[in-house]
Design a protein around this motif. Structure first.
Motif, PDB file in Angstrom:
ATOM      1  N   UNK A 177       0.826  -1.084   0.022  1.00 56.74           N
ATOM      2  CA  UNK A 177       0.197   0.172   0.060  1.00 56.74           C
ATOM      3  C   UNK A 177       0.867   1.132   0.062  1.00 56.74           C
ATOM      4  N   UNK A 178       1.923   1.264   1.040  1.00 54.61           N
ATOM      5  CA  UNK A 178       2.616   2.362   0.834  1.00 54.61           C
ATOM      6  C   UNK A 178       3.658   2.748  -0.394  1.00 54.61           C
ATOM      7  N   UNK A 179       3.894   1.367  -0.865  1.00 51.47           N
ATOM      8  CA  UNK A 179       4.647   1.486  -2.343  1.00 51.47           C
ATOM      9  C   UNK A 179       3.903   2.103  -3.302  1.00 51.47           C
ATOM     10  N   UNK A 180       2.524   1.755  -3.273  1.00 52.00           N
ATOM     11  CA  UNK A 180       1.461   2.105  -4.207  1.00 52.00           C
ATOM     12  C   UNK A 180       1.248   3.729  -3.997  1.00 52.00           C
ATOM     13  N   UNK A 181       1.561   4.160  -2.961  1.00 56.38           N
ATOM     14  CA  UNK A 181       1.551   5.608  -2.863  1.00 56.38           C
ATOM     15  C   UNK A 181       2.479   6.536  -2.906  1.00 56.38           C
ATOM     16  N   UNK A 182       3.619   5.895  -3.732  1.00 54.98           N
ATOM     17  CA  UNK A 182       4.794   6.522  -3.804  1.00 54.98           C
ATOM     18  C   UNK A 182       5.609   6.756  -2.547  1.00 54.98           C
ATOM     19  N   UNK A 183       5.220   6.056  -1.315  1.00 51.53           N
ATOM     20  CA  UNK A 183       6.063   6.296  -0.385  1.00 51.53           C
ATOM     21  C   UNK A 183       7.127   5.128  -0.377  1.00 51.53           C
ATOM     22  N   UNK A 184       8.215   5.482   0.327  1.00 54.17           N
ATOM     23  CA  UNK A 184       9.320   4.266   0.407  1.00 54.17           C
ATOM     24  C   UNK A 184       9.006   3.753   1.644  1.00 54.17           C
ATOM     25  N   UNK A 185       8.702   2.417   1.578  1.00 53.78           N
ATOM     26  CA  UNK A 185       8.356   1.483   2.642  1.00 53.78           C
ATOM     27  C   UNK A 185       9.777   1.649   3.685  1.00 53.78           C
ATOM     28  N   UNK A 186       9.753   1.346   4.909  1.00 53.38           N
ATOM     29  CA  UNK A 186      10.967   1.162   5.766  1.00 53.38           C
ATOM     30  C   UNK A 186      10.584   0.245   6.996  1.00 53.38           C
ATOM     31  N   UNK A 187      11.581  -0.364   7.728  1.00 52.37           N
ATOM     32  CA  UNK A 187      11.270  -1.034   8.926  1.00 52.37           C
ATOM     33  C   UNK A 187      10.264  -0.455   9.823  1.00 52.37           C
ATOM     34  N   UNK A 188      10.512   0.811   9.947  1.00 50.02           N
ATOM     35  CA  UNK A 188       9.612   1.604  10.799  1.00 50.02           C
ATOM     36  C   UNK A 188       8.070   1.321  10.763  1.00 50.02           C
ATOM     37  N   UNK A 189       7.523   0.776   9.501  1.00 56.77           N
ATOM     38  CA  UNK A 189       6.356   0.519   8.942  1.00 56.77           C
ATOM     39  C   UNK A 189       5.904  -0.856   9.678  1.00 56.77           C
ATOM     40  N   UNK A 190       6.809  -1.589   9.875  1.00 57.47           N
ATOM     41  CA  UNK A 190       6.492  -3.203  10.549  1.00 57.47           C
ATOM     42  C   UNK A 190       5.518  -3.179  11.575  1.00 57.47           C
ATOM     43  N   UNK A 191       5.885  -2.167  12.411  1.00 52.19           N
ATOM     44  CA  UNK A 191       5.090  -2.269  13.805  1.00 52.19           C
ATOM     45  C   UNK A 191       3.608  -1.878  13.613  1.00 52.19           C
ATOM     46  N   UNK A 192       3.467  -1.150  12.679  1.00 56.04           N
ATOM     47  CA  UNK A 192       1.983  -0.724  12.501  1.00 56.04           C
ATOM     48  C   UNK A 192       1.189  -1.876  12.178  1.00 56.04           C
ATOM     49  N   UNK A 193       1.738  -2.462  11.309  1.00 49.22           N
ATOM     50  CA  UNK A 193       0.824  -3.855  10.768  1.00 49.22           C
ATOM     51  C   UNK A 193       0.569  -4.723  11.792  1.00 49.22           C
ATOM     52  N   UNK A 194       1.610  -4.823  12.843  1.00 51.14           N
ATOM     53  CA  UNK A 194       1.363  -6.010  13.874  1.00 51.14           C
ATOM     54  C   UNK A 194       0.591  -5.476  14.851  1.00 51.14           C
ATOM     55  N   UNK A 195       0.422  -4.134  15.162  1.00 54.67           N
ATOM     56  CA  UNK A 195      -0.516  -3.351  15.917  1.00 54.67           C
ATOM     57  C   UNK A 195      -2.032  -3.715  15.736  1.00 54.67           C
ATOM     58  N   UNK A 196      -2.039  -4.027  14.298  1.00 52.96           N
ATOM     59  CA  UNK A 196      -3.812  -4.157  13.764  1.00 52.96           C
ATOM     60  C   UNK A 196      -3.896  -5.605  13.879  1.00 52.96           C
ATOM     61  N   UNK A 197      -2.948  -6.583  14.513  1.00 53.05           N
ATOM     62  CA  UNK A 197      -3.061  -8.114  14.396  1.00 53.05           C
ATOM     63  C   UNK A 197      -4.578  -8.432  14.710  1.00 53.05           C
ATOM     64  N   UNK A 198      -4.940  -8.138  15.952  1.00 49.65           N
ATOM     65  CA  UNK A 198      -6.359  -8.563  16.186  1.00 49.65           C
ATOM     66  C   UNK A 198      -7.410  -8.353  15.163  1.00 49.65           C
ATOM     67  N   UNK A 199      -7.219  -7.022  14.615  1.00 51.06           N
ATOM     68  CA  UNK A 199      -8.338  -7.010  13.503  1.00 51.06           C
ATOM     69  C   UNK A 199      -8.119  -8.009  12.371  1.00 51.06           C
TER      70      UNK A 199
END
Length: 264
Positions: free
Chosen positions: A106-128
């Motif tokens: 999703x970030x890449x499709x927005x022309x945002x350079x993904x980084x390791x800082x983005x990993x935690x965001x996905x894991x915070x949404x794990x229950x959903x």
């Protein structure tokens, strides 16, 4: 909230907020645009997406080994309960890792350079994310049970199960991205995804048929092509999401990652 059609320039990111328009069925989805855009953005985020995919494979292997010991299955006389437990545990644990790679797409499709800082965001949404996977699995199981009671174990039963599973997989495609990006609750994310993509189900089917052939062809030369096409499949999800939903009008376009965050 501003409603808008995607940009006419198909090689660019869709920057408008198209969520409401997509719910009304006013946002187009073009197979060629999605495939081309997904391929165009694959190389620039390839290293970090390969890291995320490698992490997925390692975790999947470890979970598979553990569940095989705890819930052994004899190939000649399989224990259906153990098969179910293996599948359920693997599904629950792998769902957040799958969401991670989707978020990078999703970030890449927005022309945002993904980084390791983005990993935690996905894991915070794990229950959903797990909740969405559970809902889809339960729906498939319920439908399969109904089909079995009506048709028994027959070719009609198998065909209906395959069609139902494929439809749910396609129509749920935006559910996880909506949780990750818009913070929607599970039921709202599922409902929105189904409402939007049910109107574009044939385009979705076309996209994934094309991707199937791309993956198949790329696997022929010693599987080396999969290094590029597996990440591309997650970019496809990101591009579909960006084309259909766009960027939130109430937020900055780059809320979680920028080029100066040390992305790979």
């Amino acid at each position: 909230m501003q409603d808008s059609q995607p940009n006419k320039n198909e090689n660019q990111v869709t920057k408008d907020d198209c969520f409401a328009a997509a719910l009304r069925g006013e946002v187009p989805l073009r197979v060629g645009d999605v495939i081309q855009r997904s391929w165009d953005i694959t190389l620039r985020a390839l290293p970090i997406m390969l890291v995320a995919l490698a992490l997925m494979l390692v975790v999947n292997y470890v979970i598979g080994e553990i569940t095989a010991v705890q819930f052994p299955v004899d190939e000649n006389n399989p224990n259906l309960a153990n098969v179910a437990w293996q599948t359920l545990i693997g599904m629950v644990i792998m769902a957040p890792f799958n969401a991670l790679v989707q978020w990078l797409g999703i970030l890449n499709a927005r022309d945002v350079k993904p980084s390791f800082a983005n990993f935690s965001h996905a894991f915070r949404s794990a229950p959903q994310v797990i909740g969405i996977q559970v809902v889809m699995t339960v729906l498939i199981m319920v439908a399969s049970t109904v089909f079995f009671l009506i048709f028994g174990f027959s070719s009609v039963f198998l065909a209906l199960v395959v069609v139902t599973a494929a439809y749910l997989q396609l129509s749920f495609t935006l559910a996880v991205p909506l949780v990750l990006d818009r913070g929607l609750r599970v039921q709202r994310a599922i409902l929105a995804s189904v409402m939007i993509l049910s109107k574009r189900i044939f385009a979705m089917l076309g996209i994934y048929i094309v991707m199937f052939f791309i993956l198949f062809i790329s696997a022929l030369p010693l599987l080396l092509g999969l290094i590029f096409t597996l990440p591309m499949t997650f970019n496809v999800i990101g591009v579909i999401y960006n084309r259909m939903i766009g960027l939130p009008s109430s937020e900055q376009p780059l809320p979680l990652a920028t080029d100066d965050q040390g992305g790979v």
